[in-house]
Design a protein around this motif. Structure first.
Motif, PDB file in Angstrom:
ATOM      1  N   GLU A  14      -6.961  -4.836   7.606  1.00  0.00           N
ATOM      2  CA  GLU A  14      -7.620  -3.867   6.739  1.00  0.00           C
ATOM      3  C   GLU A  14      -6.852  -3.710   5.432  1.00  0.00           C
ATOM      4  OE1 GLU A  14     -10.293  -0.943   5.353  1.00  0.00           O
ATOM      5  OE2 GLU A  14     -10.446  -2.471   6.917  1.00  0.00           O
ATOM      6  N   CYS A  15      -5.526  -3.737   5.502  1.00  0.00           N
ATOM      7  CA  CYS A  15      -4.707  -3.664   4.288  1.00  0.00           C
ATOM      8  C   CYS A  15      -5.013  -4.845   3.371  1.00  0.00           C
ATOM      9  CB  CYS A  15      -3.220  -3.659   4.645  1.00  0.00           C
ATOM     10  SG  CYS A  15      -2.658  -2.194   5.538  1.00  0.00           S
ATOM     11  N   ASN A  28      -0.802   3.582  -2.477  1.00  0.00           N
ATOM     12  CA  ASN A  28      -1.284   4.888  -2.020  1.00  0.00           C
ATOM     13  C   ASN A  28      -0.786   5.998  -2.931  1.00  0.00           C
ATOM     14  OD1 ASN A  28      -2.788   3.946   0.104  1.00  0.00           O
ATOM     15  ND2 ASN A  28      -1.448   4.726   1.718  1.00  0.00           N
ATOM     16  N   TRP A  43       0.811  -1.222   0.000  1.00  0.00           N
ATOM     17  CA  TRP A  43       0.000   0.000   0.000  1.00  0.00           C
ATOM     18  C   TRP A  43       0.845   1.273   0.000  1.00  0.00           C
ATOM     19  CZ3 TRP A  43      -4.562   0.573  -1.737  1.00  0.00           C
ATOM     20  CH2 TRP A  43      -5.431  -0.519  -1.764  1.00  0.00           C
ATOM     21  N   ARG A  50     -10.153  -6.080  -2.329  1.00  0.00           N
ATOM     22  CA  ARG A  50     -11.145  -5.251  -3.031  1.00  0.00           C
ATOM     23  C   ARG A  50     -10.546  -4.653  -4.301  1.00  0.00           C
ATOM     24  NH1 ARG A  50     -12.818   0.621  -1.203  1.00  0.00           N
ATOM     25  NH2 ARG A  50     -14.237   1.167  -2.905  1.00  0.00           N
ATOM     26  N   LEU A  51      -9.312  -4.198  -4.221  1.00  0.00           N
ATOM     27  CA  LEU A  51      -8.644  -3.645  -5.399  1.00  0.00           C
ATOM     28  C   LEU A  51      -8.457  -4.702  -6.472  1.00  0.00           C
ATOM     29  CD1 LEU A  51      -6.947  -1.404  -6.856  1.00  0.00           C
ATOM     30  CD2 LEU A  51      -4.962  -2.339  -5.632  1.00  0.00           C
ATOM     31  N   ILE A 100      -9.154   4.206  -3.858  1.00  0.00           N
ATOM     32  CA  ILE A 100      -8.930   3.256  -2.770  1.00  0.00           C
ATOM     33  C   ILE A 100      -7.534   3.456  -2.193  1.00  0.00           C
ATOM     34  CG2 ILE A 100      -8.114   1.451  -4.354  1.00  0.00           C
ATOM     35  CD1 ILE A 100      -9.460  -0.600  -2.496  1.00  0.00           C
ATOM     36  N   SER A 101      -7.437   3.432  -0.877  1.00  0.00           N
ATOM     37  CA  SER A 101      -6.155   3.597  -0.205  1.00  0.00           C
ATOM     38  C   SER A 101      -6.295   3.099   1.224  1.00  0.00           C
ATOM     39  CB  SER A 101      -5.717   5.068  -0.219  1.00  0.00           C
ATOM     40  OG  SER A 101      -6.644   5.864   0.506  1.00  0.00           O
ATOM     41  N   VAL A 102      -5.193   3.087   1.956  1.00  0.00           N
ATOM     42  CA  VAL A 102      -5.243   2.811   3.387  1.00  0.00           C
ATOM     43  C   VAL A 102      -4.505   3.940   4.097  1.00  0.00           C
ATOM     44  CG1 VAL A 102      -5.293   0.309   3.030  1.00  0.00           C
ATOM     45  CG2 VAL A 102      -3.113   1.442   3.460  1.00  0.00           C
ATOM     46  N   LYS A 105      -7.798  -6.640   3.357  1.00  0.00           N
ATOM     47  CA  LYS A 105      -9.172  -6.503   2.862  1.00  0.00           C
ATOM     48  C   LYS A 105      -9.242  -5.530   1.688  1.00  0.00           C
ATOM     49  CE  LYS A 105     -13.824  -5.258   4.501  1.00  0.00           C
ATOM     50  NZ  LYS A 105     -14.599  -4.806   5.680  1.00  0.00           N
ATOM     51  N   GLN A 106      -8.559  -4.392   1.819  1.00  0.00           N
ATOM     52  CA  GLN A 106      -8.558  -3.405   0.751  1.00  0.00           C
ATOM     53  C   GLN A 106      -7.814  -3.918  -0.481  1.00  0.00           C
ATOM     54  OE1 GLN A 106     -11.034  -1.404   1.357  1.00  0.00           O
ATOM     55  NE2 GLN A 106      -9.944   0.549   1.198  1.00  0.00           N
TER      56      GLN A 106
END
Length: 479
Positions: free
Chosen positions: A291-292, A266, A262, A298-299, A278-280, A294-295
């Motif tokens: 969460e990283c 990012n 990320w 999703r990406l 989308i980012s964290v 999960k995102q």
């Protein structure tokens, strides 16, 4: 293990939905099927599982099977109450898109893609049953050496002739379920089935706490990362649950890599290069790697980033994300270099890194003469990814903002994220100056790694220091 063909025999089997059931269900399910899937459920005798042990891997099972409390309970049940085993166990789930129903409760199964076909669930049952059978031909000390599925398979192949001689004694029943396309001649239904297999597999493994990373690995989301990594690093990553043998040391968790990913991702989002916003947050790279992950899923699931090929397996198609993975390939080594060099870089500014009580030193000579030995280590520590020997051990939270600061020397170029300068040479040249400035945030956080790593401002400060050092470097080169 490609294109494996085997014949399995049920002692008792039922087809669901049957021809009669299909007529009843036609008003609620298209094409006289339920989601394009048919299943055969029943019981197989232990001896009739031999073809599975001979030819099938557990590659399709998202969790790697290893011995433990689960297998111990299964072995106890097989030994003490084999007559109850079919009712105490959920059994084995097989899946394939290529099969033929034969006479006398037999099925010819062809596993053309072992990565997504074969044993979808029940790997621990398979392992325990294999151990139970091997115990009939091996001494207990040999059985005790089995830890992983691969260990059992090696012994199975070595003692195959001996196993055949005792085959008839394995009369116990095992619940077995086979899921197949409802119509193997209809390519649309076959493709629908192949896309559904992974979700079925994940759902069946929910009780075993199947991780998001394991499912993503099955989808092929990590393939491009694995191929870019240093082979020594890639070999130490636990890409799916339970695949790492306890005696092999501590594995690198895949979510550690996803968190690092990320940093360039990012940057790509800030440059509006990703197909979705989308980012964290920087601090989540340290404090919330779930969460990283999960995102990341999703990406990667976005159709503009990857596309399914060959069933559920996805292929990365987005050049921006590919470029971020190119950056990621360097980050484990850069992480280790920053960890290794930061204490000396900090000390070069006339500070004393080792004076803080959360820092431990490896210096056998000084330890021997020191009155207080609490600040010294008996064994030399190593870095997280490459295992480089270092002379200080301290919480990673102290340098996580600096690792995130590497984003300051990334740039967008021709629609891709690239290094603005050689990051390794940059660290060698500028880390001392950056460490001097970084003391400000260390002092403000009172050397508390949790406060540092969980504070967004400390990460942004580090990015700014990297950007300033890059500007000075470019100005010096232009002069």
């Amino acid at each position: 293990m490609e294109n494996q063909k085997l014949i399995v025999r049920f002692a008792l089997v039922a087809e669901q939905p049957s021809a009669r059931d299909e007529d009843r269900l036609s008003h609620i399910a298209s094409e006289n099927s339920i989601a394009g899937i048919k299943r055969y459920t029943g019981f197989m005798r232990g001896r009739d599982l031999y073809p599975l042990f001979d030819h099938v891997s557990l590659e399709a099972n998202p969790r790697a099977a290893k011995t433990g409390n689960v297998t111990s309970s299964i072995l106890e049940s097989l030994a003490k109450t084999p007559e109850l085993f079919p009712f105490k166990s959920k059994g084995i789930l097989l899946g394939t898109s290529d099969y033929e129903a034969l006479q006398r409760n037999r099925f010819e199964l062809r596993f053309n893609d072992p990565a997504s076909e074969g044993v979808l669930d029940g790997g621990h049952n398979m392992l325990a049953i294999g151990i139970h059978m091997l115990s009939a031909v091996l001494e207990e000390r040999e059985i005790a050496k089995i830890s992983l599925w691969e260990d059992m398979k090696d012994l199975w192949e070595e003692y195959r002739a001996e196993l055949d001689a005792v085959k008839d004694q394995f009369d116990f029943l095992v619940p077995v379920e086979i899921i197949v396309p409802s119509d193997v001649s209809d390519q649309h239904i076959v493709q629908q089935f192949e896309m559904s297999v992974l979700d079925i597999c994940a759902a069946r493994n929910n009780n075993a706490q199947l991780t998001q990373e394991t499912k993503s690995n099955k989808l092929g989301f990590y393939t491009e990362i694995r191929e870019r990594l240093d082979p020594d690093v890639a070999a130490q990553v636990e890409w799916k649950s339970n695949e790492w043998e306890s005696g092999e040391g501590k594995p690198i968790k895949v979510r550690d890599l996803l968190a690092l990913a990320w940093i360039p991702l990012n940057k790509a989002n800030e440059e509006h290069l990703l197909p979705l916003d989308i980012s964290v947050t920087p601090q989540n790279i340290y404090r919330n790697k779930g969460e990283c992950s999960k995102q990341f899923d999703r990406l990667m699931s976005n159709p503009a980033v990857s596309a399914p090929v060959d069933g559920p397996t996805h292929e990365l198609t987005n050049d921006v994300v590919k470029s971020c993975f190119d950056i990621l390939a360097d980050l484990p080594e850069l992480y280790d270099i920053i960890y290794a060099q930061f204490p000396d870089a900090y000390n070069s500014n006339n500070y004393r890194f080792g004076s803080n009580n959360i820092v431990k030193m490896y210096d056998p000579g000084k330890r021997e003469t020191a009155k207080d030995k609490s600040g010294f280590l008996l064994t030399q520590p190593t870095t997280h990814y490459l295992g480089m020997p270092v002379y200080y051990r301290y919480p990673d939270g102290l340098i996580m903002p600096l690792v995130y600061g590497l984003k300051g020397i990334m740039e967008a170029k021709d629609g891709r994220i690239v290094w603005a300068t050689d990051p390794f040479k940059f660290i060698d040249r500028h880390l001392k100056d950056i460490a001097g400035a970084y003391r400000l945030v260390l002092d403000m956080a009172r050397f508390d790694p949790q406060k540092l790593a969980k504070n967004q401002a400390s990460h942004e400060f580090a990015v700014g220091e990297f950007e300033k050092a890059l500007i000075k470097q470019r100005a010096g080169a232009a002069a």
